[in-house]
Write a protein that holds these residues in place. Structure first.
Motif, PDB file in Angstrom:
ATOM      1  N   GLY A  88      45.344  42.643  45.620  1.00 46.44           N
ATOM      2  CA  GLY A  88      45.910  41.135  47.457  1.00 46.44           C
ATOM      3  C   GLY A  88      46.635  40.242  46.948  1.00 46.44           C
ATOM      4  N   ARG A  89      47.159  40.622  45.496  1.00 43.30           N
ATOM      5  CA  ARG A  89      48.655  39.499  45.370  1.00 43.30           C
ATOM      6  C   ARG A  89      49.705  40.276  44.565  1.00 43.30           C
ATOM      7  NH1 ARG A  89      46.947  35.828  40.502  1.00 43.30           N
ATOM      8  NH2 ARG A  89      48.132  34.336  40.993  1.00 43.30           N
ATOM      9  N   TYR A  90      50.739  39.614  44.958  1.00 45.59           N
ATOM     10  CA  TYR A  90      52.432  40.260  44.654  1.00 45.59           C
ATOM     11  C   TYR A  90      51.641  40.732  42.914  1.00 45.59           C
ATOM     12  CZ  TYR A  90      55.015  39.057  48.493  1.00 45.59           C
ATOM     13  OH  TYR A  90      55.090  39.166  50.136  1.00 45.59           O
ATOM     14  N   GLN A  91      51.863  41.454  42.081  1.00 40.95           N
ATOM     15  CA  GLN A  91      51.499  41.942  41.184  1.00 40.95           C
ATOM     16  C   GLN A  91      52.275  41.275  39.857  1.00 40.95           C
ATOM     17  OE1 GLN A  91      52.573  43.926  43.356  1.00 40.95           O
ATOM     18  NE2 GLN A  91      55.091  44.601  42.696  1.00 40.95           N
ATOM     19  N   GLN A  92      53.876  40.525  40.299  1.00 40.31           N
ATOM     20  CA  GLN A  92      54.843  39.542  39.900  1.00 40.31           C
ATOM     21  C   GLN A  92      53.831  38.398  39.082  1.00 40.31           C
ATOM     22  OE1 GLN A  92      55.770  40.756  42.473  1.00 40.31           O
ATOM     23  NE2 GLN A  92      58.002  42.477  42.603  1.00 40.31           N
ATOM     24  N   LYS A  93      53.360  37.644  39.891  1.00 43.78           N
ATOM     25  CA  LYS A  93      52.173  36.498  39.668  1.00 43.78           C
ATOM     26  C   LYS A  93      51.478  36.943  38.379  1.00 43.78           C
ATOM     27  CE  LYS A  93      52.583  33.839  43.994  1.00 43.78           C
ATOM     28  NZ  LYS A  93      51.702  33.380  45.170  1.00 43.78           N
ATOM     29  N   LEU A 338      49.451  44.047  50.490  1.00 42.35           N
ATOM     30  CA  LEU A 338      48.546  43.521  49.665  1.00 42.35           C
ATOM     31  C   LEU A 338      47.117  42.324  50.857  1.00 42.35           C
ATOM     32  CD1 LEU A 338      51.338  40.458  49.413  1.00 42.35           C
ATOM     33  CD2 LEU A 338      49.794  41.468  48.201  1.00 42.35           C
ATOM     34  N   ASP A 339      47.474  43.040  52.826  1.00 42.25           N
ATOM     35  CA  ASP A 339      46.626  42.614  53.563  1.00 42.25           C
ATOM     36  C   ASP A 339      45.533  43.478  53.295  1.00 42.25           C
ATOM     37  OD1 ASP A 339      48.466  41.180  54.173  1.00 42.25           O
ATOM     38  OD2 ASP A 339      49.873  42.261  55.706  1.00 42.25           O
ATOM     39  N   LEU A 340      45.360  44.318  52.443  1.00 43.61           N
ATOM     40  CA  LEU A 340      43.916  45.381  52.790  1.00 43.61           C
ATOM     41  C   LEU A 340      42.920  44.727  51.650  1.00 43.61           C
ATOM     42  CD1 LEU A 340      45.597  48.412  51.552  1.00 43.61           C
ATOM     43  CD2 LEU A 340      45.204  47.517  54.304  1.00 43.61           C
ATOM     44  N   LEU A 341      43.357  44.167  51.635  1.00 46.77           N
ATOM     45  CA  LEU A 341      41.800  43.108  50.220  1.00 46.77           C
ATOM     46  C   LEU A 341      41.379  42.616  50.980  1.00 46.77           C
ATOM     47  CD1 LEU A 341      41.708  42.548  46.886  1.00 46.77           C
ATOM     48  CD2 LEU A 341      40.778  40.529  48.681  1.00 46.77           C
ATOM     49  N   PRO A 342      42.432  41.318  51.712  1.00 47.97           N
ATOM     50  CA  PRO A 342      41.581  40.784  52.206  1.00 47.97           C
ATOM     51  C   PRO A 342      41.267  40.669  53.861  1.00 47.97           C
ATOM     52  CG  PRO A 342      43.610  39.940  52.714  1.00 47.97           C
ATOM     53  CD  PRO A 342      43.885  40.784  51.428  1.00 47.97           C
ATOM     54  N   GLY A 360      48.541  38.302  50.317  1.00 51.76           N
ATOM     55  CA  GLY A 360      48.193  39.413  51.209  1.00 51.76           C
ATOM     56  C   GLY A 360      47.485  38.222  52.298  1.00 51.76           C
ATOM     57  N   VAL A 361      47.309  38.465  54.000  1.00 53.96           N
ATOM     58  CA  VAL A 361      46.617  38.344  55.006  1.00 53.96           C
ATOM     59  C   VAL A 361      45.389  38.957  55.547  1.00 53.96           C
ATOM     60  CG1 VAL A 361      47.541  37.800  57.497  1.00 53.96           C
ATOM     61  CG2 VAL A 361      48.731  36.781  55.604  1.00 53.96           C
ATOM     62  N   ASP A 362      44.149  38.231  56.397  1.00 51.74           N
ATOM     63  CA  ASP A 362      43.470  39.028  56.785  1.00 51.74           C
ATOM     64  C   ASP A 362      44.122  39.559  58.392  1.00 51.74           C
ATOM     65  OD1 ASP A 362      41.303  39.976  58.646  1.00 51.74           O
ATOM     66  OD2 ASP A 362      40.153  38.103  59.080  1.00 51.74           O
TER      67      ASP A 362
END
Length: 471
Positions: A88-93, A338-342, A360-362
């Motif tokens: 759920g995070r930009y992997q570059q982070k 990214l949104d799938l996890l939240p 990600g966003v709910d």
């Protein structure tokens, strides 16, 4: 007690029973089935308009739930895209830039089997286990070959698949030799075996068995196909269904058909066990189709896997939850894997805190109509010097060997009309916003040799839908 009173009491008892049943049902966490295909072309599905590919089960799934018309992945290649989805995070982070693991490396902090999804990153399976879910992964992992990166150490209770990024669809033997340990089929941890079944079918069967074994408790089943990634190997019987196609497209069509049929069997297992109503089913793909290797079709998008044109990062996505979501709907605003996890954590009864630092966003408030705004004002992509940013319907692409390009996706989904010269202020604004985001990222923990960046630009130019004009 008179008959009238008895009748009233009976009705009240029935009503109370129904209310209790409804409350209990509402409090029952949903099962989750996440299906991810590999390297599929955007246009290679019936629900996206294909008149060639046969995908009846996915077409039906699209009618039963929500079809996202602007769904994106976080990377244009397999591994980083999956890292973004899983966390759920930009992997570059966390330093997992758009390069697969392992790969052909230049000087890097990490190489070979030291490469993998960093151990300090929580996966969707980690989160769901905290919610009491039983979790299983079936198929491709591609998050690191070393034991410390193994799925059973990243939140999954069950694993049946392979650690690498691609392998044969047929069992390895003296006639089909394998030279990479990570490509062998593995059951749970260290139990390597080969199935005589076509791999797509074997993965679906394992997923169905997991669902049946865990039907009385909340489960998360991640069916991670390697279809339709190379090698291009199809069941001959399925190839015969497409005699009108060229040999290359015939193979792809057969592989797509077998995947759709396998998905149909898993969905039928949910029906058989009366689990469909309270199971969230999501189907999506990990990146755009590599038209030069598996002959996929990304029409009407421009570009392919490994570049940031829409054909590399926009993917099909479907979601079904019969007890909660209305059927046969289209969601038009951009969303991300990214949104799938939240979204799934919230649906499971869990909570996401600021400490989770998710990008990600709910999506539930947006899908249920509680919110009418865009879930994502901005979306980003980056691989070394190449990058892209989407703001509203504007999209800027930055390249290492040419000026930046600007497109209005509301009227130019195929990115054919470069508007950079007409909107220099917008170019500057998006360039600065992109840079501000890059300042929040870690340095890449590994990088490909520079020669591969040149090849990526060549691939992009070869698979544009015509050269973008400057109006």
């Amino acid at each position: 007690m008179g008959s009238a009173q008895q009748s009233i009491m009976l009705r009240l008892t029935v009503l109370l029973s129904l209310l209790i049943s409804a409350v209990c049902s509402a409090q029952t966490p949903p099962n989750i089935l996440l299906i991810l295909s590999d390297d599929a072309g955007y246009a290679d599905f019936g629900f996206h308009g294909s008149q060639v590919m046969k995908t009846p089960h996915l077409d039906q799934l699209a009618k039963q739930g929500i079809q996202f018309t602007q769904a994106y992945v976080t990377a244009a290649v397999c591994g980083p895209s999956r890292a973004g989805l899983l966390t759920g995070r930009y992997q570059q982070k966390f330093g997992y830039e758009e390069n697969n693991v392992p790969g052909y490396m230049s000087s890097s902090e990490l190489t070979g089997d030291d490469m993998g999804l960093p151990l300090d990153q929580m996966t969707i399976a980690d989160h769901l286990k905290k919610q009491g879910y039983t979790t299983g992964l079936f198929g491709k992992w591609h998050m690191g070959n070393a034991d410390r990166f193994h799925p059973l150490k990243r939140g999954f209770d069950t694993f049946y698949g392979f650690r690498g990024g691609a392998r044969s669809y047929y069992e390895f033997n003296q006639d089909n030799v394998n030279t990479r340990q990570e490509d062998y089929l593995e059951r749970d941890f260290g139990n390597f075996e080969e199935s005589p079944k076509y791999l797509t079918d074997a993965l679906a069967d394992a997923t169905s068995a997991f669902i049946e074994a865990n039907q009385n408790q909340p489960f998360f089943a991640f069916l991670s196909f390697n279809a339709v990634h190379t090698p291009m190997e199809a069941d001959p019987a399925d190839r015969n269904r497409f005699p009108e196609l060229t040999p290359q497209r015939q193979t792809l069509a057969a592989m797509t058909f077998s995947m759709d049929r396998a998905i149909g069997r898993v969905l039928s297992k949910l029906d058989e066990l009366n689990l469909s109503a309270n199971t969230i089913v999501i189907y999506t793909n990990d990146n755009g189709g590599p038209s030069d290797t598996n002959y996929s079709d990304n029409t009407p998008l421009s570009g392919t896997k490994a570049n940031h044109l829409e054909g590399g990062i926009r993917v099909p996505m479907l979601m079904r939850w019969p007890s909660q979501l209305a059927a046969n709907r289209h969601y038009q605003f951009p969303v991300s894997t990214l949104d799938l996890l939240p979204t799934l954590i919230q649906a499971s009864g869990g909570t996401i805190s600021a400490n989770d630092d998710l990008d990600g966003v709910d999506l539930w408030p947006y899908l249920t109509g509680q919110r009418s705004s865009r879930p994502h004002p901005l979306l980003y992509w980056k691989k070394e010097n190449r990058a892209a940013i989407r703001s509203g319907d504007w999209k800027l692409l930055r390249f290492p060997d040419r000026p930046a390009e600007l497109y209005d996706l509301s009227s130019d989904i195929g990115e054919q009309h470069n508007l950079a010269q007409h909107h220099p202020a917008k170019v500057r604004q998006l360039y600065q916003q992109l840079f501000q985001w890059e300042l929040t990222l870690e340095r890449p923990k590994w990088q490909l040799k520079r020669v591969y960046e040149g090849k990526a630009m060549e691939r992009m130019d070869n698979y544009r839908r015509g050269q973008p004009a400057t109006e």
